[in-house]
Design a protein around this motif. Structure first.
Motif, PDB file in Angstrom:
ATOM      1  N   ASN A   1       0.812  -1.218   0.000  1.00 20.11           N
ATOM      2  CA  ASN A   1       0.000   0.000   0.000  1.00 20.11           C
ATOM      3  C   ASN A   1       0.842   1.263   0.000  1.00 20.11           C
ATOM      4  O   ASN A   1       0.341   2.346  -0.322  1.00 20.11           O
ATOM      5  CB  ASN A   1      -0.932   0.010   1.212  1.00 20.11           C
ATOM      6  CG  ASN A   1      -2.002  -1.048   1.124  1.00 20.11           C
ATOM      7  OD1 ASN A   1      -2.503  -1.346   0.045  1.00 20.11           O
ATOM      8  ND2 ASN A   1      -2.352  -1.633   2.266  1.00 20.11           N
ATOM      9  N   ASP A   2       2.104   1.145   0.386  1.00 19.70           N
ATOM     10  CA  ASP A   2       3.002   2.296   0.442  1.00 19.70           C
ATOM     11  C   ASP A   2       4.412   1.823   0.157  1.00 19.70           C
ATOM     12  O   ASP A   2       4.715   0.617   0.233  1.00 19.70           O
ATOM     13  CB  ASP A   2       2.918   2.962   1.821  1.00 19.70           C
ATOM     14  CG  ASP A   2       3.508   4.371   1.842  1.00 19.70           C
ATOM     15  OD1 ASP A   2       3.829   4.915   0.762  1.00 19.70           O
ATOM     16  OD2 ASP A   2       3.639   4.935   2.948  1.00 19.70           O
TER      17      ASP A   2
ATOM     18  N   ASN B   1       5.372   9.785   0.333  1.00 22.66           N
ATOM     19  CA  ASN B   1       4.290   8.938   0.823  1.00 22.66           C
ATOM     20  C   ASN B   1       2.920   9.480   0.416  1.00 22.66           C
ATOM     21  O   ASN B   1       1.970   8.720   0.237  1.00 22.66           O
ATOM     22  CB  ASN B   1       4.369   8.795   2.341  1.00 22.66           C
ATOM     23  CG  ASN B   1       5.706   8.229   2.782  1.00 22.66           C
ATOM     24  OD1 ASN B   1       6.563   8.972   3.235  1.00 22.66           O
ATOM     25  ND2 ASN B   1       5.910   6.933   2.631  1.00 22.66           N
ATOM     26  N   ILE B   2       2.828  10.795   0.252  1.00 22.58           N
ATOM     27  CA  ILE B   2       1.575  11.380  -0.225  1.00 22.58           C
ATOM     28  C   ILE B   2       1.410  11.095  -1.713  1.00 22.58           C
ATOM     29  O   ILE B   2       0.295  10.824  -2.187  1.00 22.58           O
ATOM     30  CB  ILE B   2       1.543  12.887   0.082  1.00 22.58           C
ATOM     31  CG1 ILE B   2       1.557  13.093   1.600  1.00 22.58           C
ATOM     32  CG2 ILE B   2       0.310  13.546  -0.539  1.00 22.58           C
ATOM     33  CD1 ILE B   2       1.644  14.541   2.032  1.00 22.58           C
TER      34      ILE B   2
ATOM     35  N   HIS C   1       2.462   8.385  -3.118  1.00 16.60           N
ATOM     36  CA  HIS C   1       2.038   6.975  -3.128  1.00 16.60           C
ATOM     37  C   HIS C   1       0.550   6.862  -2.795  1.00 16.60           C
ATOM     38  O   HIS C   1      -0.171   6.059  -3.394  1.00 16.60           O
ATOM     39  CB  HIS C   1       2.865   6.176  -2.116  1.00 16.60           C
ATOM     40  CG  HIS C   1       4.333   6.284  -2.326  1.00 16.60           C
ATOM     41  ND1 HIS C   1       5.243   6.052  -1.322  1.00 16.60           N
ATOM     42  CD2 HIS C   1       5.060   6.605  -3.429  1.00 16.60           C
ATOM     43  CE1 HIS C   1       6.463   6.232  -1.792  1.00 16.60           C
ATOM     44  NE2 HIS C   1       6.375   6.565  -3.067  1.00 16.60           N
ATOM     45  N   MET C   2       0.108   7.660  -1.858  1.00 17.45           N
ATOM     46  CA  MET C   2      -1.304   7.674  -1.486  1.00 17.45           C
ATOM     47  C   MET C   2      -2.168   8.040  -2.693  1.00 17.45           C
ATOM     48  O   MET C   2      -3.215   7.426  -2.943  1.00 17.45           O
ATOM     49  CB  MET C   2      -1.504   8.685  -0.350  1.00 17.45           C
ATOM     50  CG  MET C   2      -2.888   8.714   0.253  1.00 17.45           C
ATOM     51  SD  MET C   2      -3.018  10.070   1.476  1.00 17.45           S
ATOM     52  CE  MET C   2      -1.667   9.648   2.583  1.00 17.45           C
ATOM     53  N   ASP C   3      -1.712   9.037  -3.440  1.00 19.03           N
ATOM     54  CA  ASP C   3      -2.504   9.479  -4.586  1.00 19.03           C
ATOM     55  C   ASP C   3      -2.444   8.478  -5.734  1.00 19.03           C
ATOM     56  O   ASP C   3      -3.436   8.271  -6.436  1.00 19.03           O
ATOM     57  CB  ASP C   3      -2.032  10.858  -5.061  1.00 19.03           C
ATOM     58  CG  ASP C   3      -3.093  11.564  -5.880  1.00 19.03           C
ATOM     59  OD1 ASP C   3      -4.054  12.089  -5.286  1.00 19.03           O
ATOM     60  OD2 ASP C   3      -2.987  11.551  -7.127  1.00 19.03           O
TER      61      ASP C   3
ATOM     62  N   ARG D   1      -2.264   5.289  -5.396  1.00 24.79           N
ATOM     63  CA  ARG D   1      -3.203   4.242  -4.999  1.00 24.79           C
ATOM     64  C   ARG D   1      -4.646   4.705  -5.195  1.00 24.79           C
ATOM     65  O   ARG D   1      -5.504   3.925  -5.619  1.00 24.79           O
ATOM     66  CB  ARG D   1      -2.964   3.862  -3.537  1.00 24.79           C
ATOM     67  CG  ARG D   1      -1.635   3.176  -3.269  1.00 24.79           C
ATOM     68  CD  ARG D   1      -1.671   1.715  -3.615  1.00 24.79           C
ATOM     69  NE  ARG D   1      -2.607   0.995  -2.760  1.00 24.79           N
ATOM     70  CZ  ARG D   1      -2.949  -0.266  -2.940  1.00 24.79           C
ATOM     71  NH1 ARG D   1      -2.466  -0.936  -3.965  1.00 24.79           N
ATOM     72  NH2 ARG D   1      -3.793  -0.855  -2.120  1.00 24.79           N
ATOM     73  N   ARG D   2      -4.911   5.955  -4.896  1.00 27.85           N
ATOM     74  CA  ARG D   2      -6.261   6.500  -5.079  1.00 27.85           C
ATOM     75  C   ARG D   2      -6.691   6.410  -6.542  1.00 27.85           C
ATOM     76  O   ARG D   2      -7.873   6.193  -6.842  1.00 27.85           O
ATOM     77  CB  ARG D   2      -6.297   7.959  -4.612  1.00 27.85           C
ATOM     78  CG  ARG D   2      -7.662   8.628  -4.707  1.00 27.85           C
ATOM     79  CD  ARG D   2      -7.564  10.108  -4.408  1.00 27.85           C
ATOM     80  NE  ARG D   2      -6.745  10.802  -5.386  1.00 27.85           N
ATOM     81  CZ  ARG D   2      -7.180  11.197  -6.584  1.00 27.85           C
ATOM     82  NH1 ARG D   2      -8.426  10.949  -6.945  1.00 27.85           N
ATOM     83  NH2 ARG D   2      -6.372  11.830  -7.415  1.00 27.85           N
TER      84      ARG D   2
ATOM     85  N   LYS E   1      -5.090  17.062   1.491  1.00 31.47           N
ATOM     86  CA  LYS E   1      -6.484  16.715   1.788  1.00 31.47           C
ATOM     87  C   LYS E   1      -7.392  17.931   1.894  1.00 31.47           C
ATOM     88  O   LYS E   1      -8.613  17.779   1.998  1.00 31.47           O
ATOM     89  CB  LYS E   1      -6.550  15.916   3.090  1.00 31.47           C
ATOM     90  CG  LYS E   1      -5.930  14.527   2.998  1.00 31.47           C
ATOM     91  CD  LYS E   1      -6.153  13.738   4.281  1.00 31.47           C
ATOM     92  CE  LYS E   1      -5.697  12.302   4.134  1.00 31.47           C
ATOM     93  NZ  LYS E   1      -5.958  11.507   5.367  1.00 31.47           N
TER      94      LYS E   1
END
Length: 331
Positions: free
Chosen positions: A156-157, A185-186, A188-190, A192-193, A236
């Motif tokens: 996931n990251d 890490n942000i 990576h978050m995006d 995944r989104r 966010k």
């Protein structure tokens, strides 16, 4: 890898930011030259104007290509990273560090992994300065889940440093890319989104130089926590109420971080050896990290990146003389 052939473009571009061409950067370059696919790598180095000594370009021979870009680290870092990605000629872009030394098969393993459906590929972290307990504490606090032993697979990251990406996936962000690169890490978050997939390759490993002076660990963790939550709140679009909620949640998040750090140490079979020596700095470091994260929600990014830069790009200042002596032998 396929049999060696003449290529019209490199297979991977590695972007490294540094304050100079000496110190640990010299050792990082030597390890990149030892890569099994060194001739297929493009190296882009970002550093302040005049920081790269005359004649150091000769140290970059043996790669597919190289470029040295002048950068204002304090005021132009994110834009410089975007410019380097745009200049890259390879379909894969990796962000290296001037204090991370890849094992010879690292690049080959990363390139092969990118043949799969992954837009981001991370690696395994080893300790480049294992002689001090503080170094081990910092390694497990910052990269614990990516330390040995680890099994390759979808995640996931990815680690916040030494990650690699399909260049096309990054360029799709356009003007948003610089803001996402503030904290990987942000990004990576995006990814995944958007339905993109991330992977850790256990055949790709780097030996990482960890901050080992006690006051430096405390401050480094504070500044990194500060910048992370400031960037996260911006990403966010958090309201004051959202930021307050983040602050309230931080003690539980840090408690989970603390237990995860100890769990990674136990997984490696090092608890008995390291825990008595590292527990005080782990506790103090994570309290400082929590304080930084709370401050990030309150104050925004401020000068956090400037404070981080010296720890990140001039690592020798923040490790012990014993560590430097050991690292110099790795060249």
């Amino acid at each position: 890898m396929p049999e060696k052939e003449t290529r019209n473009a490199p297979l991977m571009t590695i972007i490294i930011t540094t304050v100079s061409g000496g110190g640990s950067m010299r050792i990082a370059i030597e390890h990149l030259k030892d890569q099994t696919v060194a001739g297929d790598l493009e190296i882009i180095i970002l550093c302040p104007q005049g920081a790269w000594p005359d004649g150091m370009e000769d140290k970059l021979s043996g790669f597919y290509g190289n470029e040295i870009m002048d950068v204002d680290l304090d005021d132009g870092l994110y834009d410089a990273w975007v410019d380097a990605i745009k200049k890259a000629r390879a379909p894969i872009v990796a962000f290296g560090e001037n204090h991370a030394f890849p094992e010879p098969e690292w690049a080959e393993a990363v390139i092969e992994a990118h043949n799969g459906p992954w837009d981001g590929v991370g690696c395994v972290f080893k300790n480049a300065n294992p002689g001090t307990a503080n170094s081990w504490a910092q390694l497990y606090m910052t990269y614990g889940q990516y330390t040995e032993p680890i099994t390759a697979g979808e995640v996931n990251d990815l680690p916040g440093h030494n990650g690699s990406y399909k260049r096309a996936a990054l360029l799709e962000y356009g003007d948003r890319l610089g803001a996402l690169l503030v904290r990987a890490n942000i990004l990576h978050m995006d990814l995944r989104r958007k339905g993109r997939r991330l992977y850790v390759e256990d055949r790709a490993a780097v030996s990482h130089v960890n901050v080992s002076k006690t006051p430096s660990i405390i401050l480094d963790l504070f500044y990194n926590g500060w910048l992370y939550t400031a960037a996260l709140a911006d990403y966010k679009g958090l309201s004051r109420a959202g930021r307050l909620k983040g602050i309230i949640m931080e003690p539980a998040i840090i408690a989970k971080h603390f237990l995860g750090t100890l769990g990674c140490m136990r997984r490696a079979g090092k608890s008995k050896e390291l825990l008595p020596r590292t527990l005080p700095i782990i506790a103090a470091g994570l309290v400082s990290h929590m304080a930084g994260k709370i401050w990030g929600y309150i104050a925004g990014p401020g000068n956090a990146q400037r404070y981080i830069n010296t720890y990140e790009f001039d690592r020798y200042k923040y490790i012990t003389a014993e560590d430097i002596e050991h690292i110099e032998k790795l060249a």
